[in-house]
Write a protein that holds these residues in place. Structure first.
Motif, PDB file in Angstrom:
ATOM      1  N   TRP A 108       0.837  -1.052  -0.026  1.00 22.91           N
ATOM      2  CA  TRP A 108      -0.029   0.042  -0.019  1.00 22.91           C
ATOM      3  C   TRP A 108       0.796   1.099   0.182  1.00 22.91           C
ATOM      4  CZ3 TRP A 108      -5.379   0.153   0.299  1.00 22.91           C
ATOM      5  CH2 TRP A 108      -5.840   1.725   0.841  1.00 22.91           C
ATOM      6  N   CYS A 109       0.571   2.113  -0.807  1.00 22.81           N
ATOM      7  CA  CYS A 109       1.435   3.495  -0.780  1.00 22.81           C
ATOM      8  C   CYS A 109       0.524   4.503  -1.285  1.00 22.81           C
ATOM      9  CB  CYS A 109       2.895   3.261  -1.740  1.00 22.81           C
ATOM     10  SG  CYS A 109       3.599   4.509  -1.665  1.00 22.81           S
ATOM     11  N   LEU A 110       0.019   5.194  -0.479  1.00 17.14           N
ATOM     12  CA  LEU A 110      -1.013   6.192  -0.863  1.00 17.14           C
ATOM     13  C   LEU A 110      -0.393   7.637  -0.568  1.00 17.14           C
ATOM     14  CD1 LEU A 110      -3.281   4.498  -1.839  1.00 17.14           C
ATOM     15  CD2 LEU A 110      -4.562   5.734   0.008  1.00 17.14           C
ATOM     16  N   ASN A 111      -0.607   8.531  -1.289  1.00 13.47           N
ATOM     17  CA  ASN A 111      -0.322   9.954  -1.040  1.00 13.47           C
ATOM     18  C   ASN A 111       1.350  10.085  -0.789  1.00 13.47           C
ATOM     19  OD1 ASN A 111      -1.154  12.441  -0.756  1.00 13.47           O
ATOM     20  ND2 ASN A 111      -2.238  12.150   1.227  1.00 13.47           N
ATOM     21  N   THR A 112       2.100   9.315  -1.214  1.00 16.11           N
ATOM     22  CA  THR A 112       3.418   9.421  -1.028  1.00 16.11           C
ATOM     23  C   THR A 112       4.347   9.579  -2.199  1.00 16.11           C
ATOM     24  OG1 THR A 112       3.262   8.122   0.805  1.00 16.11           O
ATOM     25  CG2 THR A 112       5.345   8.124   0.129  1.00 16.11           C
ATOM     26  N   MET A 113       4.215   8.970  -3.258  1.00 19.35           N
ATOM     27  CA  MET A 113       5.253   8.956  -4.705  1.00 19.35           C
ATOM     28  C   MET A 113       5.288  10.213  -5.008  1.00 19.35           C
ATOM     29  SD  MET A 113       6.313   6.120  -5.595  1.00 19.35           S
ATOM     30  CE  MET A 113       6.615   4.705  -4.302  1.00 19.35           C
ATOM     31  N   GLY A 114       4.007  11.054  -4.863  1.00 20.89           N
ATOM     32  CA  GLY A 114       4.380  12.559  -5.433  1.00 20.89           C
ATOM     33  C   GLY A 114       5.499  13.317  -4.987  1.00 20.89           C
ATOM     34  N   GLY A 115       5.912  13.052  -3.768  1.00 17.79           N
ATOM     35  CA  GLY A 115       6.877  13.757  -2.930  1.00 17.79           C
ATOM     36  C   GLY A 115       8.319  13.375  -3.504  1.00 17.79           C
ATOM     37  N   LEU A 116       8.262  12.117  -4.168  1.00 17.42           N
ATOM     38  CA  LEU A 116       9.885  11.732  -4.524  1.00 17.42           C
ATOM     39  C   LEU A 116      10.043  12.147  -5.897  1.00 17.42           C
ATOM     40  CD1 LEU A 116       9.348   7.904  -3.172  1.00 17.42           C
ATOM     41  CD2 LEU A 116       9.877   9.971  -1.899  1.00 17.42           C
TER      42      LEU A 116
END
Ligand SMILES: C[S@@+](CC[C@H](N)C(=O)[O-])C[C@H]1O[C@@H](n2cnc3c(N)ncnc32)[C@H](O)[C@@H]1O
Length: 243
Positions: A108-116
């Motif tokens: 699960w990986c929500l709301n996180t990839m956009g910051g990388l």
């Protein structure tokens, strides 16, 4: 300089948990299935989803959360739950720094990839794939593909007669970035008691490019959902999960 989420952690659950949990429950009802190995929550934040997964299964859970501020909320939540504590391992670093191998068949990986940025994203996706068993499934929220100037209000919550509220503004940064500014306010009798702000930078990635990055990491897109969610399956034989 402040650590990321040093300001936001205080307000996150109060102002965002209700909406976030509605998303978690809807997505989990559709995609969680019946994992048999373990569950991995990448960017666990304050642990909203982690706790929902703990209610849905009896398996080991890995909560990956590099921000000390967000993690402290997660740990406080765990402090009062001796029934769940033995099953939740909290990792105090980014997923790409952990070297987890085959610990989960649901990720699960929500709301996180956009910051990388591109490099961190490539390492994070490779690490996510490594952490899944072959055939394991993960629900991943895509980074934003576009950015425009905008503002949205956060909910208002009454607490001891005070009103906690805020807003988020977004603005493009160059052609491939976005900046979100979160402003949190505490209001008493119509007067502002205090205001805190925190800014986050995000990275824009088209759907096609993100799909290519997922495939390069060994994660095959198999489904889609909202908001901007892609469901992936780790390539390889040894599928432990039914389709
Ligand atoms: C916006 S919060 C979302 C928290 C939670 N997923 C939710 O939806 O409520 C993003 C979280 O991802 C964490 N994070 C940032 N980079 C990460 C990385 N490389 N690996 C794991 N978590 C990361 C941040 O510290 C932050 O707590």
């Amino acid at each position: 300089m402040n650590q990321p989420y040093a300001v936001t952690a205080e307000f996150y659950d109060l102002l965002q948990a209700e909406d976030q949990l509605a998303v978690v429950d809807r997505l989990a009802d559709r995609w969680f299935g019946t994992p048999r190995v373990g569950v991995l929550d990448v960017g666990a934040g304050t642990g909203l989803a982690t706790f929902r997964f703990a209610q849905r299964c009896d398996l080991p859970l890995h909560a990956v959360e590099p921000s000390a501020s967000m993690r402290s909320v997660l740990l406080s939540r765990l402090a009062t739950r001796p029934d769940i504590r033995p099953r939740v391992r909290v990792h105090a670093a980014g997923i790409q720094e952990l070297g987890l191998r085959a610990v989960a068949d649901f990720g699960w990986c929500l709301n996180t990839m956009g910051g990388l940025d591109a490099g961190a994203r490539r390492r994070a996706l490779a690490a996510l794939a490594e952490a899944l068993v072959p055939g394991g499934v993960a629900v991943v929220q895509r980074p934003p593909a576009t950015a425009c100037d905008g503002r949205r209000g956060l909910p208002s919550v009454e607490l001891g007669g005070d009103v906690y509220t805020g807003d988020v503004t977004s603005a493009p940064v160059g052609s491939a970035g976005v900046r979100w500014c979160f402003r949190y306010r505490v209001v008493r009798d119509g007067e502002l008691v205090r205001q805190e702000t925190e800014t986050f930078d995000g990275h824009l990635v088209s759907e096609e490019r993100f799909d290519a990055e997922l495939r390069a990491a060994g994660l095959t897109p198999t489904g889609a959902d909202s908001p901007d969610v892609v469901v992936v399956r780790r390539v390889g034989v040894g599928t432990l999960r039914p389709e």
